[in-house]
Scaffold this motif. Structure first.
Motif, PDB file in Angstrom:
ATOM      1  N   HIS A 122       0.844  -1.196   0.000  1.00  0.00           N
ATOM      2  CA  HIS A 122       0.000   0.000   0.000  1.00  0.00           C
ATOM      3  C   HIS A 122       0.891   1.263   0.000  1.00  0.00           C
ATOM      4  CE1 HIS A 122      -3.321   2.621   0.986  1.00  0.00           C
ATOM      5  NE2 HIS A 122      -2.585   3.136   1.957  1.00  0.00           N
ATOM      6  N   GLU A 123       1.886   1.260   0.869  1.00  0.00           N
ATOM      7  CA  GLU A 123       2.796   2.416   0.955  1.00  0.00           C
ATOM      8  C   GLU A 123       3.519   2.653  -0.378  1.00  0.00           C
ATOM      9  OE1 GLU A 123       3.821   2.001   5.731  1.00  0.00           O
ATOM     10  OE2 GLU A 123       5.361   1.463   4.281  1.00  0.00           O
ATOM     11  N   LEU A 124       3.924   1.556  -0.982  1.00  0.00           N
ATOM     12  CA  LEU A 124       4.638   1.624  -2.253  1.00  0.00           C
ATOM     13  C   LEU A 124       3.751   2.242  -3.332  1.00  0.00           C
ATOM     14  CD1 LEU A 124       7.188   0.645  -3.805  1.00  0.00           C
ATOM     15  CD2 LEU A 124       5.948  -1.448  -4.283  1.00  0.00           C
ATOM     16  N   ASN A 125       2.514   1.784  -3.375  1.00  0.00           N
ATOM     17  CA  ASN A 125       1.582   2.279  -4.371  1.00  0.00           C
ATOM     18  C   ASN A 125       1.316   3.782  -4.169  1.00  0.00           C
ATOM     19  OD1 ASN A 125      -0.014   1.738  -6.626  1.00  0.00           O
ATOM     20  ND2 ASN A 125      -1.841   1.891  -5.322  1.00  0.00           N
ATOM     21  N   GLU A 126       1.200   4.171  -2.923  1.00  0.00           N
ATOM     22  CA  GLU A 126       0.968   5.588  -2.613  1.00  0.00           C
ATOM     23  C   GLU A 126       2.127   6.450  -3.117  1.00  0.00           C
ATOM     24  OE1 GLU A 126      -1.500   7.199  -0.023  1.00  0.00           O
ATOM     25  OE2 GLU A 126      -2.464   5.739  -1.369  1.00  0.00           O
ATOM     26  N   VAL A 128       4.833   5.580  -5.370  1.00  0.00           N
ATOM     27  CA  VAL A 128       5.304   5.518  -6.764  1.00  0.00           C
ATOM     28  C   VAL A 128       4.428   4.669  -7.679  1.00  0.00           C
ATOM     29  CG1 VAL A 128       7.762   6.013  -6.393  1.00  0.00           C
ATOM     30  CG2 VAL A 128       6.920   3.706  -6.021  1.00  0.00           C
ATOM     31  N   GLY A 129       3.211   4.423  -7.287  1.00  0.00           N
ATOM     32  CA  GLY A 129       2.331   3.586  -8.115  1.00  0.00           C
ATOM     33  C   GLY A 129       1.673   4.362  -9.247  1.00  0.00           C
ATOM     34  N   GLN A 130       1.578   5.693  -9.093  1.00  0.00           N
ATOM     35  CA  GLN A 130       0.875   6.495 -10.103  1.00  0.00           C
ATOM     36  C   GLN A 130       1.883   7.169 -11.041  1.00  0.00           C
ATOM     37  OE1 GLN A 130      -2.325   5.997  -9.954  1.00  0.00           O
ATOM     38  NE2 GLN A 130      -1.938   4.901  -8.041  1.00  0.00           N
TER      39      GLN A 130
END
Ligand SMILES: C[S@@+](CC[C@H](N)C(=O)[O-])C[C@H]1O[C@@H](n2cnc3c(N)ncnc32)[C@H](O)[C@@H]1O
Length: 844
Positions: A122-126, A128-130
């Protein structure tokens, strides 16, 4: 200081010579051409390498991919390039990828708690996921790209690697991640999670062999050439799981071996973060790795099959698939590198096949694209095995993996001189050679002037020191640009290959005797009958342009039947032949393979007269393996420190007081699970798993290899004057605690969190129940486990504490471990699984 002075002085001489020759010495300095990139002197091209691969036909096929909106590969197919233009486009794609920076990639460990993993994802997506705009720095040094500028790209930095669970490939290289201010918090996050041991940075292609091997937690795994240990870590994370509910320790294990004992120690350091007892690190020459037998029932005096369910032979290789990470590949590439390694690679693979149990799998891999190091080794292995080994098709089970089929035929192209001979020759003929080279290069430079800036032309003209030349009529330097007129014109390609000093051998009979210790018979492609039975197309070639990775080769073989008598004879003959080649093959100018020499003396003593079984039960003695004192230091002396440090059971005088104090069960002691190192002062007592004890120690495996490390620290001698001589160690506590019946407290979440407070904590800060139990303890170490997780050796929610002389306690845990523990606690609290009673302590 002396050394740097010498270097400066040497450079001064170099420059002086250059000036005398009418050249501008400043041109030779490594000044950044674009003002900000200090690495612009690397030349991303090598005429020999490019002509070698073009002539091998690697540009004859392309990949067509269907990709979804998120960039995931939905399907792909291989298509033949039917025109010179298509082949040229494919070659350009390959070159672009080979020259580009390597995207960073990492895995969240498969042993990381599911709640914590969800939180990390979840942290990763927040972060650098976008998609976001990122400035990418250019990579300097390309002949045609000296003046390139930073570009801004709209990218989603983290992309899931479909075929490796919980792994990510970034669209950015490590340098951009480190330097770009927009990615600062992400970079810090990567550092913290790596430090805590939850993520491992690993190249995408390097993750493939363990995935292809598909091990299970109860498996015995051998990693034959394991250092620095990225694949070992991946395998270890899998066997570190319980095989079945109720297991208190892993039942599978990984034996990680490397002939270079310093690298084996490095590996030990690398895997420490996994905190697993299911590892046995050894150092021996993998070509002579002891074969542990499946059973004693086999025919007397014959080699029986191995015991390992999975064997990984990730062999030393020329590494020409790593050019994105190691640009030095462009300069050092030589066709001879592949030949120099082929015999060693094949010998390791043969031994790997012998160590594999029937029904088990052997994975052979390299980070080279050269068929001599890849398909030629696999073909020789299949030939010798007489049908006992079969290549396995795994592509279809690995979604998103774009892997090209292995080659069924290839060309043998070699320089007939070693690099040292070439250099010596250059010196001898220096004046003559220089004049001829200048003449040739002048012509070449004029031909490709359109593509080159003035700086490049002069660099290429002026670079003398590191250009290797053949004493050949039409020689070509590695810096000459490879620009074939048509990749369809095999005659032109052949001329180009020959102009760079390579000679093609159509059959082994064509190989002159002076080259036969390098270009051995097994380098030649299979016969048409073999082609149809070997299925070399099942090998997987990972090309850099297909998944934006490094180049890689993987073959998975299944041992479908025991070796028959003919296969055994073929193996022995081939092993002897390869050994003879290796013994003769030491030549000046050979790449430094960091080989460990065989102790021939110990070999002849250990092997029976007729070369058959002569030694300890359960260990094959047919081929000489290395005795423990075989290690040779660089200066030629034998190592005195490595090789005499086996695990031996803890003696009664140590164990009996420990047993009393901590209430340790007799069984674990009798089984020899607590051990010390023979050469140590017994400061540390280790905990070994039952499986390692039974399968390795009891089979006298330690007598045949140098043992580097195994087990986890269970007890460490107290420095303080205390009732018990040893205190419990946090490293192995999750495995030792189930064997303890005294000095063990189960705590609710509040008390557990209080234990994690820094410094000494007064006992009055705990719940009443906890206070009562702690106050009942004498000064010394004790164990606190989180209620609900007492027997969970994977989550490891257990702490080693110290009961102080005053009315206080403190943890005996490193700060990194405390941070990791706090992350786990947060994840547990945030999920519904956090059903732990808050505050309700209960002692055992
Ligand atoms: C390609 S690297 C292995 C990389 C490793 N598997 C990983 O994933 O981190 C090859 C290793 O083989 C070791 N090596 C070279 N010759 C060997 C031999 N004869 N026996 C065992 N190891 C050898 C080298 O020291 C080197 O560490």
């Amino acid at each position: 200081m002396g050394r740097s002075w010498r270097r400066r002085n040497k450079n001064r001489h170099k420059n002086k010579n250059a000036e005398e020759n009418g050249e501008d010495s400043r041109r030779k300095k490594k000044t950044p051409s674009n003002g900000n990139n200090p690495y612009t002197m690397v030349e991303y091209g090598n005429f020999r390498m490019e002509s070698f691969y073009a002539y091998q036909g690697i540009h004859d096929f392309a990949v067509e991919k269907e990709v979804d909106d998120d960039g995931n590969v939905v399907s792909y197919k291989f298509v033949s390039c039917t025109s010179a233009e298509q082949k040229e486009q494919e070659r350009q794609r390959w070159m672009e990828a080979m020259k580009g920076t390597l995207p960073a990639s990492f895995r969240i460990g498969s042993d990381v708690d599911v709640h914590l993993r969800q939180r990390l994802e979840h942290e990763l997506n927040e972060m650098v996921g976008q998609k976001m705009e990122i400035e990418i720095e250019p990579r300097g040094g390309d002949f045609g790209n000296r003046e390139s500028k930073a570009e801004i790209k709209l990218i989603a930095p983290a992309q899931k690697i479909q075929f490796v669970p919980h792994s990510y490939q970034l669209s950015l290289d490590r340098q951009t991640i480190r330097r770009n201010p927009k990615l600062e918090s992400f970079h810090n996050w990567l550092k913290v999670q790596t430090e805590a041991g939850f993520i491992t940075r690993q190249e995408t292609v390097s993750m493939i062999p363990p995935v292809v091997l598909n091990p299970e937690p109860h498996h015995m795994i051998l990693d034959m050439a394991a250092a620095p240990g990225s694949k070992t870590s991946q395998l270890l994370e899998i066997v570190n799981f319980p095989s079945k509910a109720g297991d208190h320790e892993p039942t599978g294990f990984v034996v990680a071996n490397d002939s270079d004992h310093k690298r084996a120690y490095m590996l030990t350091h690398q895997i420490r973060r996994i905190n697993s007892p299911a590892i046995f690190v050894t150092s021996c020459d993998a070509r002579h790795f002891p074969i542990l037998k499946e059973s004693q029932d086999g025919e007397a005096g014959t080699v029986s099959e191995g015991i390992f369910d999975r064997v990984l032979a990730d062999v030393p290789c020329s590494g020409d698939g790593t050019s994105r990470k190691n640009p030095g590949v462009w300069k050092s590439w030589s066709a001879l590198n592949g030949y120099s390694l082929h015999s060693l690679q094949l010998a390791i693979a043969l031994r790997g096949a012998q160590c594999t149990k029937v029904g088990g799998y052997l994975c052979y891999s390299t980070c080279s694209m050269n068929p001599i190091e890849n398909e030629a080794v696999v073909a020789a292995l299949l030939r010798a095995s007489e049908g006992s080994l079969e290549l396995v098709e795994r592509r279809s089970e690995l979604p998103g993996l774009v892997a090209r089929p292995g080659l069924s035929t290839w060309k043998n192209l070699a320089h007939e001189r070693s690099n040292r001979q070439i250099k010596d020759n250059n010196k001898k003929n220096s004046a003559k050679m220089q004049a001829r080279r200048k003449e040739w290069e002048q012509k070449e430079m004029t031909d490709c002037q359109d593509n080159m800036t003035g700086v490049e032309s002069s660099l290429a003209r002026n670079a003398q020191d590191d250009i290797e030349l053949e004493n050949h009529e039409d020689f070509i330097s590695i810096r000459t640009k490879f620009e074939p007129k048509s990749l369809e014109d095999m005659e032109e390609l052949k001329r180009m290959v020959e102009s760079s000093g390579m000679i093609e051998y159509k059959t082994f009979d064509d190989v002159p005797s002076k080259m036969r210790k390098r270009v051995v018979a097994s380098c030649f492609p299979p016969t048409p009958e073999e082609v149809s039975s070997f299925h070399l197309d099942r090998c997987m070639r990972i090309m850099p342009q297909d998944m934006n990775t490094g180049g890689f080769f993987v073959a998975l073989l299944k041992k479908v039947a025991p070796f028959n008598a003919k296969a055994r004879a073929r193996f022995i003959a081939l092993q002897e032949q390869l050994e003879a080649v290796e013994d003769d093959g030491e030549e000046e100018g050979e790449p430094d393979l960091k080989r460990v020499k065989l102790d021939s003396e110990s070999k002849s003593i250990e092997a029976g007269e007729d070369g058959k079984e002569a030694g300890a039960a359960g260990i094959d003695m047919v081929h000489g393996y290395l005795k423990r004192d075989f290690l040779i230091e660089k200066d030629g002396t034998k190592s005195t420190t490595v090789g005499k440090d086996d695990f031996v059971p803890v003696s009664d005088d140590i164990f009996i007081p420990l047993k009393e104090y901590y209430g340790i069960d007799e069984e674990s002691f009798k089984e020899g699970q607590f051990a010390t190192r023979a050469a140590s002062d017994k400061k540390v007592l280790y905990f070994l798993t039952k499986a390692i004890k039974k399968q390795l120690i009891d089979r006298k495996f330690q007598e045949k290899v140098t043992v580097i490390a195994s087990g986890l620290k269970a007890f460490v001698r107290n420095s303080k004057d205390c009732e018990a001589t040893y205190r419990v160690s946090q490293e192995g506590i999750h495995l030792v605690a189930p064997h303890m019946s005294k000095r063990k407290i189960v705590a609710g979440i509040d008390d557990f969190e209080t234990c994690l407070k820094s410094g000494t904590v007064e006992i009055k800060n705990f719940t009443e129940e906890f206070q009562k139990q702690v106050r009942a303890l004498s000064m010394g170490s004790f164990v606190v486990s989180l209620q609900g997780y007492e027997d969970d050796y994977i989550k490891k929610l257990v702490l080693v504490m110290w009961r102080c002389r005053s009315d206080a306690v403190k943890f005996l845990v490193t700060q990194a471990e405390v941070d990791g523990m706090r992350s786990k606690m947060r994840a547990i609290k945030e999920t519904s699984a956090g059903s732990i009673a808050s505050g309700g302590d209960a002692s055992i």
